[in-house]
Design a protein around this motif. Structure first.
Motif, short mmCIF file in Angstrom:
data_model
loop_
_atom_site.label_atom_id
_atom_site.label_comp_id
_atom_site.label_asym_id
_atom_site.label_seq_id
_atom_site.Cartn_x
_atom_site.Cartn_y
_atom_site.Cartn_z
N TYR A 13 -2.21 3.36 -2.00
CA TYR A 13 -3.64 3.04 -1.94
C TYR A 13 -4.00 2.51 -0.56
N ASN B 225 2.48 1.79 -3.42
CA ASN B 225 1.55 2.06 -4.51
C ASN B 225 0.49 3.11 -4.17
N MET C 14 0.83 -1.21 0.00
CA MET C 14 0.00 0.00 0.00
C MET C 14 0.86 1.25 0.00
N SER D 193 -6.78 -0.35 0.60
CA SER D 193 -7.81 -1.29 0.17
C SER D 193 -7.46 -2.69 0.69
N SER E 245 -2.28 -5.03 -4.69
CA SER E 245 -1.91 -4.65 -6.05
C SER E 245 -1.84 -5.85 -7.00
N THR F 90 0.25 8.64 -0.78
CA THR F 90 -0.99 9.35 -0.48
C THR F 90 -1.17 9.63 1.01
#
Length: 174
Positions: free
Chosen positions: A84, A82, A79, A86, A90, A160
């Motif tokens: 994200y 990449n 995570m 969730s 990936s 993020t």
């Protein structure tokens, strides 16, 4: 009687040395200062906090599972790398597929499995507080059927959320 001394001829001034750009050493460029390392949270402290919370609610402690820990750490790093948040990683796997890939097969064991995720919290205490204040996450923390856990945490300042936390839970001891 002393004889007069003839004066010395005047000295010619020495010619200044010519310094050219090619002959003078270049000043060394300062080494870039790396950013201070990101402190890695104490995962053992997090496990202690989780088990303390369970004890406050009359539940037994969870034991650390190597397979659940490896799955949780891999997921947190995935995570972070990449950017994200969730339960689907990936590679397209849900938490059950990922846990099985790391050697904890919930279906084959015929047992309970669960996963809590958090992002953007920098400490174990903050992360636990987020989960405690979310009904679904809190239910997993306090599920009596769980006996094993694995915790993962990763940081990527360019992602993020920065910090990523994963708690994988299982109903069978390692």
């Amino acid at each position: 009687m002393p004889q007069p001394v003839a004066p010395s001829p005047p000295l010619e001034p020495a010619a200044p040395e010519a310094i050219t750009a090619s002959s003078a050493p270049e000043p060394a460029a300062p080494e870039p200062v790396p950013p201070p390392p990101t402190p890695v949270p104490d995962i053992g402290e997090f496990v202690t906090l989780i088990n303390g919370y369970r004890a406050e609610n009359s539940l037994g402690p969870l034991v650390t599972s190597p397979a659940l820990t490896q799955a949780a750490q891999w997921m947190s790093e995935d995570m972070a790398a990449n950017g994200y948040l969730s339960h689907t990683d990936s590679l397209g796997r849900d938490n059950l597929g990922r846990l099985a890939a790391f050697g904890y097969d919930c279906t084959a064991y015929n047992t309970w499995c669960g996963e809590n995720l958090a992002a953007g919290t920098a400490t174990a205490r903050e992360t636990l507080d987020v989960w405690r204040n979310s009904a679904g996450h809190n239910d997993l923390l306090l599920k009596a059927d769980f006996v094993a856990l694995g915790v993962g945490c990763a940081h990527n300042q360019d992602s993020t959320y920065g910090w990523y936390w994963v708690l994988d839970l299982g109903g069978q001891t390692p």
